[in-house]
Design a protein around this motif. Structure first.
Motif, PDB file in Angstrom:
ATOM      1  N   THR A  48       0.858  -1.186   0.000  1.00  0.00           N
ATOM      2  CA  THR A  48       0.000   0.000   0.000  1.00  0.00           C
ATOM      3  C   THR A  48       0.885   1.223   0.000  1.00  0.00           C
ATOM      4  OG1 THR A  48      -0.016   0.311   2.376  1.00  0.00           O
ATOM      5  CG2 THR A  48      -1.666  -1.184   1.450  1.00  0.00           C
ATOM      6  N   SER A  49       0.253   2.363  -0.107  1.00  0.00           N
ATOM      7  CA  SER A  49       1.006   3.603  -0.201  1.00  0.00           C
ATOM      8  C   SER A  49       1.858   3.843   1.030  1.00  0.00           C
ATOM      9  CB  SER A  49       0.049   4.767  -0.370  1.00  0.00           C
ATOM     10  OG  SER A  49      -0.874   4.734   0.685  1.00  0.00           O
ATOM     11  N   VAL A 108      -2.291  -5.172  -5.473  1.00  0.00           N
ATOM     12  CA  VAL A 108      -3.551  -4.523  -5.831  1.00  0.00           C
ATOM     13  C   VAL A 108      -3.430  -3.041  -5.488  1.00  0.00           C
ATOM     14  CG1 VAL A 108      -6.043  -4.526  -5.406  1.00  0.00           C
ATOM     15  CG2 VAL A 108      -4.768  -6.664  -5.344  1.00  0.00           C
ATOM     16  N   GLN A 149      -4.031   1.247  -6.220  1.00  0.00           N
ATOM     17  CA  GLN A 149      -4.921   2.246  -6.809  1.00  0.00           C
ATOM     18  C   GLN A 149      -4.079   3.207  -7.652  1.00  0.00           C
ATOM     19  OE1 GLN A 149      -8.142   1.701  -6.036  1.00  0.00           O
ATOM     20  NE2 GLN A 149      -7.386   0.011  -4.784  1.00  0.00           N
ATOM     21  N   GLU A 173      -1.439   5.453  -5.822  1.00  0.00           N
ATOM     22  CA  GLU A 173      -0.275   4.717  -5.329  1.00  0.00           C
ATOM     23  C   GLU A 173       0.690   4.432  -6.467  1.00  0.00           C
ATOM     24  OE1 GLU A 173      -2.541   2.212  -1.798  1.00  0.00           O
ATOM     25  OE2 GLU A 173      -2.759   1.549  -3.873  1.00  0.00           O
ATOM     26  N   ILE A 200      -2.075  -4.422 -12.224  1.00  0.00           N
ATOM     27  CA  ILE A 200      -3.442  -4.932 -12.131  1.00  0.00           C
ATOM     28  C   ILE A 200      -4.389  -3.774 -12.450  1.00  0.00           C
ATOM     29  CG2 ILE A 200      -5.155  -5.933 -10.582  1.00  0.00           C
ATOM     30  CD1 ILE A 200      -2.927  -7.186  -9.036  1.00  0.00           C
ATOM     31  N   LYS A 230      -6.729   6.216 -14.835  1.00  0.00           N
ATOM     32  CA  LYS A 230      -5.951   7.299 -14.212  1.00  0.00           C
ATOM     33  C   LYS A 230      -4.532   6.827 -13.931  1.00  0.00           C
ATOM     34  CE  LYS A 230      -6.789  10.894 -10.785  1.00  0.00           C
ATOM     35  NZ  LYS A 230      -6.631  10.601  -9.367  1.00  0.00           N
TER      36      LYS A 230
END
Lengths: 190, 590
Positions: free
Chosen positions: B296-297, B319, B321, B324, B341, B347
């Motif tokens: 994650t970030s 996974v 976003q 990130e 992914i 974006k």
């Protein structure tokens, strides 16, 4: 095919028509049974152009639920299993992981069972056996060494309570209970 | 090579005497010829060399040390052993590619054992074995471990059939092992005990990849192994390895060029965070990065110090976003290859376009392939954004839920150098979502514009027109994958007639029948293989093909509940070994 050789039938437009209606009631099922039933209706026939033929048969044979086509989309099984498991974790209910600074393992809670921040905080306090303190817009969580934070969709660490509950529900990816000293920068007017 | 270029074109006839031995007056004494040929690595060049004349055939077979067999059933171990006496490294491929998608029965074949038995006899000096889509039993691994004292490298891609015991045999007995790579092989039954079986003084490992292993390994054993193996340059661990464990491994192996992390989510103290951050900062040689499960970030920034030299970033297990991804890519200006992914959405792909000008390869995988919800994932917009910023793009694998002809036309105008164009619009037979037309023009543009195209996968609503375009323009095409497309036999015929370099053709759920199959009669011997499933083939057509072309193996698998006439799954391939003897009952060899 029903004897119509026009371009429109060839395109099998019915299969790709966008419709209003509940999933599972459309004609997606035809793709599963198509391999078995209709194509073989007249195998030696020169007019047979495949899946469009005998589509009318499919409705009777099609399974009720939305069915998957074997081997489609062409994604490797090991990859599918890993990712599907993760995705279903977050989609049935709204499960997010909760970590607490200093604790060796994480917990998981379902956000959708709570109606607001008050209930959520109570649940966290009881799960981790601690007090979180009172929220104030200016000073964050006072009266406790713990501050509840969460990671949102953009990956930023936010203090719990700053945004409306609905907005929080749709943007929260992970919860984190921080020790007061580390949480200094959050919610103190910065 | 030859000082007189004119002479090299036509060999004097006195070279071609009947017993194949070289004439004393020959231009190239054996020793010279062999010396020169031993410098040629490419098996394609070697195959050409062997066709020149008998002398060259012999010189070539005596100097070939790398064996590549693209279809293990196209030739037999005995034939190979007779022809090539001095093989040191072998690359073997087995099952057809659709076995990756569960379309073959489990016991279909491609078992390596008979090959190993032959290798043990004929090639005692074997050093390397690289297998793809083959079944490798524990018994085979034991044979391998005990038969080749110089064995160094084992690579198993998409293989199955082995357990912990097999790997234990390898790690226990192969004292000179430099490479152990089980990649994406099936490891459902494989434990992690094998890692602890390397001898205490074993230190030669350079490449270790167990990223797909489902079980835990002993971290203690792994740490000791990594600290002993000073030449380790590739380390790809599995998800069971935590961040702080990874930090300790990195400290022992600062020379790594390729790293696959374990799980990237862990509660770290600030000190631990700093430690892992500096460990990555010290990994100045990293070119390839993968793993990153649950990243994650919050934790991705620990990587930033190692990203400046990255050329390949594999995020297909992370996974992420869009935000990130964007933040991470800002630190990776030298990326050539990126796998992500589709949770990064359009974006995220915009960020790819703006941050990665040197990008040559992009693969976008679907997080949930069965989600027919059109709101998630990537669309034509993301692909367009990448094509605008990454003009050197030549390899793309793109899973999406909507696409337009106009977008694809623009994309290939931006990036005309595509060699591999694999577009998967996940809903079968889906038209251009804006115009509701077929996607024929999209793939027509790909075929016309991308003159270097070697591999193509088509999808969406397609008529025979697409295949007319492909047959007319895609003159360098070697591999074509087709699903839920075409309107008649003509489609397949266009491709068979028009693509001179076609080697692999895989087709599923298309309205191609016996006429189409038989139109390629002469062609299949020049190809590696043909796969057709859920099309309109019948047993009659397949039998006809088998009868007319004795040097082709025609195998049919019938689905449960299908009648006598249908040929549900058909696999056709050229072979000098005749029909195979190890087919399970469900596979009919015609």
């Amino acid at each position: 095919m029903e004897g119509v050789v026009s371009h429109a039938s060839d395109l099998n437009l019915e299969a790709t028509e966008l419709r209003l209606g509940l999933p599972g009631t459309d004609e997606r099922e035809e793709f599963v049974s198509v391999a078995k039933n209709n194509k073989r209706a007249s195998p030696e026939s020169a007019n047979d152009s495949g899946p469009e033929g005998g589509k009318s048969i499919d409705h009777e044979n099609a399974p009720a639920a939305k069915a998957q086509i074997v081997g489609w989309p062409p994604v490797r099984s090991y990859r599918k299993n890993n990712l599907e498991a993760k995705k279903t974790e977050t989609e049935s209910g709204m499960y997010v992981k909760v970590s607490m600074d200093g604790a060796p393992y994480l917990r998981k809670i379902d956000l959708s069972v709570y109606n607001g921040y008050a209930e959520l905080l109570k649940a966290l306090e009881s799960m981790f056996k601690l007090t979180i303190g009172d929220y104030s817009e200016r000073e964050g969580y006072k009266g406790s060494e713990y501050a509840p934070a969460y990671e949102d969709k953009d990956g930023d660490l936010m203090l719990l309570g700053d945004v409306p509950w609905d907005m929080f529900m749709s943007s929260c990816k992970r919860l984190r209970i921080m020790k007061g000293s580390d949480a200094g920068g959050l919610g103190s007017g910065v | 090579m030859d000082p007189d270029p004119k002479k090299s074109k036509f060999l004097p006839s006195n070279l071609l005497n009947s017993n194949g031995s070289s004439h004393p007056q020959s231009l190239f004494p054996d020793e010279v010829l062999e010396k020169v040929l031993s410098l040629i690595d490419s098996h394609k060049d070697r195959n050409s060399v062997s066709l020149v004349c008998k002398d060259w055939y012999n010189a070539e077979r005596w100097t070939r040390s790398n064996l590549f067999i693209g279809n293990c059933y196209s030739v037999s171990p005995e034939i190979v052993a007779r022809r090539f006496p001095k093989i040191k490294s072998v690359r073997l491929k087995g099952k057809p590619r659709f076995s990756d998608f569960d379309m073959l029965p489990r016991d279909w074949g491609a078992n390596v054992h008979s090959w190993l038995v032959m290798f043990a006899k004929a090639y005692p000096f074997l050093e390397e074995l690289r297998l793809k889509r083959m079944t490798v039993s524990d018994q085979s691994m034991e044979l391998l471990a005990k038969s080749f004292p110089h064995f160094r490298a084992l690579s198993l891609s998409s293989c199955d059939g082995f357990t912990d015991d097999g790997l234990k045999a390898i790690t226990t007995h192969c004292g000179n092992l430099t490479e152990l790579d089980i990649r994406d092989s099936v490891t459902v039954d494989v434990g992690g005990g094998w890692l602890s079986c390397f001898p205490e003084d074993f230190s030669s490992l350079e490449i270790l990849n167990f990223s797909s292993l489902n079980s835990e390994v002993s971290f203690e054993a792994l740490e000791k192994l990594v600290s002993r193996c000073r030449s380790l340059r590739v380390l790809k661990v599995n998800e069971s390895i935590t961040l702080d464990q990874l930090q300790r491994l990195l400290v022992h192996a600062p020379l790594l060029t390729e790293l696959g992390t374990g799980s990237f989510l862990q509660e770290l103290t600030p000190r631990q965070y700093e430690d892992i951050e500096s460990a990555f900062g010290n990994s100045k040689n990293l070119q390839v990065l993968s793993g990153l499960w649950d990243a994650t970030s919050f934790y991705l920034p620990v990587l930033y110090g190692a990203c400046s030299g990255l050329t390949f970033l594999n995020l297909s297990d992370a996974v992420l976003q869009s935000g990130e991804l964007a933040k991470l890519l800002a630190h990776c200006p030298n990326l050539r290859r990126l796998w992500v992914i589709d949770t990064v959405e359009d974006k995220g792909l915009e960020a790819v376009g703006s941050s990665c000008p040197l990008l040559e390869e992009l693969r976008v995988f679907p997080v949930d392939p069965y989600d027919l919800d059109h709101r998630h994932g990537v669309s034509e917009m993301g692909f367009l954004a990448v094509s605008r910023g990454c003009r050197k793009l030549r390899y793309v694998l793109y899973f999406c839920r909507r696409m337009t002809n106009a977008a694809v036309v623009t994309i290939v105008q931006n990036c005309p150098d595509f060699t591999h164009f694999r577009l998967c619009i996940m809903n079968p037979r889906q038209p251009d979502y804006l115009t509701n037309e077929t996607m024929d023009e999209a793939f027509g543009a790909v075929a016309k514009t991308c003159t270097k195209l070697r591999r193509l996968s088509v999808s969406g609503l397609l008529t025979d027109t697409t295949f007319e375009y492909i047959g007319k323009y895609a003159k360098n095409l070697e591999t074509l994958s087709v699903a839920f497309a075409g309107s008649s036999d003509r489609g397949m015929q266009c491709v068979l007639e028009g693509c001179p370099k076609l080697r692999k053709l895989e087709i599923r759920d298309c309205p191609f029948g016996n006429a189409a199959l038989l139109s390629g009669l002469k062609k299949y011997e020049m190809m590696r293989s043909l796969w057709m499933s859920s099309c309109n083939l019948t047993m009659k057509g397949c039998r006809l093909l088998a009868r007319e072309m004795p040097r082709l193996n025609v195998e049919v698998i019938k689905d449960k509940g299908s009648d006598e006439i249908q040929a549900d799954k058909v696999y056709v391939y050229r072979s000098v070994a005749g029909p195979r003897q190890d087919a399970p009952p469900v596979v009919l060899t015609l």
